[in-house]
Motif scaffolding. Structure first.
Motif, PDB file in Angstrom:
ATOM      1  N   MET A   1       0.851  -1.167   0.000  1.00  0.00           N
ATOM      2  CA  MET A   1       0.000   0.000   0.000  1.00  0.00           C
ATOM      3  C   MET A   1       0.898   1.231   0.000  1.00  0.00           C
ATOM      4  SD  MET A   1      -2.844   1.147   2.798  1.00  0.00           S
ATOM      5  CE  MET A   1      -4.192   0.115   2.278  1.00  0.00           C
ATOM      6  N   ASP A   5      -2.440   5.930  -0.814  1.00  0.00           N
ATOM      7  CA  ASP A   5      -3.562   5.108  -0.354  1.00  0.00           C
ATOM      8  C   ASP A   5      -3.795   5.283   1.143  1.00  0.00           C
ATOM      9  OD1 ASP A   5      -4.037   4.061  -2.880  1.00  0.00           O
ATOM     10  OD2 ASP A   5      -2.658   2.370  -2.576  1.00  0.00           O
ATOM     11  N   GLN A   6      -2.708   5.403   1.907  1.00  0.00           N
ATOM     12  CA  GLN A   6      -2.843   5.601   3.351  1.00  0.00           C
ATOM     13  C   GLN A   6      -3.540   6.932   3.642  1.00  0.00           C
ATOM     14  OE1 GLN A   6       1.081   5.222   5.014  1.00  0.00           O
ATOM     15  NE2 GLN A   6       1.132   2.992   4.750  1.00  0.00           N
ATOM     16  N   LYS A   8      -5.594   8.521   1.647  1.00  0.00           N
ATOM     17  CA  LYS A   8      -6.993   8.392   1.231  1.00  0.00           C
ATOM     18  C   LYS A   8      -7.802   7.655   2.291  1.00  0.00           C
ATOM     19  CE  LYS A   8      -6.274   8.486  -3.753  1.00  0.00           C
ATOM     20  NZ  LYS A   8      -6.322   7.717  -4.994  1.00  0.00           N
ATOM     21  N   ASP A   9      -7.231   6.572   2.840  1.00  0.00           N
ATOM     22  CA  ASP A   9      -7.924   5.821   3.885  1.00  0.00           C
ATOM     23  C   ASP A   9      -8.144   6.679   5.129  1.00  0.00           C
ATOM     24  OD1 ASP A   9      -8.032   3.588   2.267  1.00  0.00           O
ATOM     25  OD2 ASP A   9      -6.327   2.569   3.223  1.00  0.00           O
TER      26      ASP A   9
END
Length: 64
Positions: A1, A5-6, A8-9
């Protein structure tokens, strides 16, 4: 990841928390609004009672 992505999460988690708090807060606001309305109604009724009492007192003074 990846880092993107982190982020966005994390952003999605924060958005979900904000929505939950808004939903939870709406109930509190409605309760506070209703309480304030009831207090205002009570104060209005007390004001009318005081005004009626004062009017009655004045009538008694002038009737003597």
């Amino acid at each position: 990841m990846g880092i993107a992505d982190q982020f966005k999460d994390k952003a999605q988690d924060l958005a979900d928390q904000a929505q939950k708090k808004m939903k939870d807060g709406k109930g509190d606001g409605q309760d506070r609004s209703q309480d304030a309305s009831e207090r205002a109604s009570d104060a209005s009724e007390q004001g009318r009672d005081k005004a009626k009492g004062a009017a009655d007192d004045l009538r008694e003074k002038f009737d003597r």
